[in-house]
Design a protein around this motif. Structure first.
Motif, short mmCIF file in Angstrom:
data_model
loop_
_atom_site.label_atom_id
_atom_site.label_comp_id
_atom_site.label_asym_id
_atom_site.label_seq_id
_atom_site.Cartn_x
_atom_site.Cartn_y
_atom_site.Cartn_z
N PHE A 198 0.81 -1.38 -0.16
CA PHE A 198 -0.06 -0.06 0.12
C PHE A 198 0.93 1.30 0.04
O PHE A 198 2.08 1.01 0.32
CB PHE A 198 -0.90 -0.14 1.06
N THR A 199 0.11 2.34 -0.26
CA THR A 199 0.89 3.61 -0.45
C THR A 199 0.01 4.56 0.43
O THR A 199 -1.14 4.85 0.49
CB THR A 199 0.89 4.20 -1.76
N PHE B 197 -4.27 4.60 11.16
CA PHE B 197 -4.96 3.81 10.34
C PHE B 197 -5.06 2.56 10.81
O PHE B 197 -4.21 2.03 11.56
CB PHE B 197 -4.03 3.90 9.02
N VAL B 198 -6.30 1.96 10.52
CA VAL B 198 -6.68 0.71 10.94
C VAL B 198 -6.60 -0.36 9.89
O VAL B 198 -7.90 0.16 9.06
CB VAL B 198 -7.99 0.55 11.91
N PHE B 199 -6.34 -1.41 9.85
CA PHE B 199 -6.34 -2.21 8.53
C PHE B 199 -7.19 -3.67 9.21
O PHE B 199 -6.59 -4.11 10.25
CB PHE B 199 -5.03 -2.87 8.05
N LYS B 200 -8.34 -4.15 8.61
CA LYS B 200 -9.14 -5.01 9.20
C LYS B 200 -8.59 -6.27 8.15
O LYS B 200 -9.11 -6.19 6.91
CB LYS B 200 -10.48 -4.77 9.24
N ILE C 154 -4.76 5.85 2.00
CA ILE C 154 -3.94 4.82 1.71
C ILE C 154 -4.69 4.18 0.60
O ILE C 154 -5.94 4.08 0.35
CB ILE C 154 -4.20 3.98 2.92
N THR C 155 -3.75 3.90 -0.44
CA THR C 155 -3.95 3.07 -1.50
C THR C 155 -3.31 1.68 -1.62
O THR C 155 -2.23 1.57 -1.47
CB THR C 155 -3.75 4.03 -2.91
#
Length: 116
Positions: free
Chosen positions: A40-41, A70-73, A48-49
């Motif tokens: 990701f960028t 930032f939260v990634f699930k 976030i991409t």
């Protein structure tokens, strides 16, 4: 089931305009690790991409929480469980075979007694 990753610690801050790779090294018990890293960028505008094809393992796009992290699930994938194979084993068959052999020997011995 899902796992959550949040960048909240100062050692994990993200720099805008930079690209990153999220690679799971260890998964919870009974779950598989990600089959491929998530690239990701962190864009200059603060979004976030996801730049890799691994986004099928994400439950939605990363989001900001109340702490501005930032939260990634990430979807947790259960390890495959295989059915138990085999059966009752050899003991019942060997036992029944032994009884049949003994019964045959007994019957043969009775037959010989009747001839005398």
């Amino acid at each position: 089931d899902e796992g959550t990753l949040a960048f909240t610690s100062p050692q994990f801050f993200l720099v805008r305009g930079e690209s990153y790779i999220l690679d799971e090294k260890k998964a919870p018990t009974h779950y598989e690790t990600l089959p491929s890293p998530i690239e990701f960028t962190y864009d200059a505008d603060g979004t976030i991409t996801i730049t890799s094809d691994s986004n099928e393992y994400l439950n939605g796009l990363p989001s900001l929480d109340d702490d501005n992290a930032f939260v990634f699930k990430i979807k947790n994938v259960n390890k495959m469980s295989f059915p138990e194979t085999g059966g009752v084993g050899l003991i019942p068959f060997v036992s029944i075979g032994g009884v049949l052999v003994l019964a045959g020997l007994y019957a043969y011995g009775k037959k010989d007694e009747n001839r005398k």
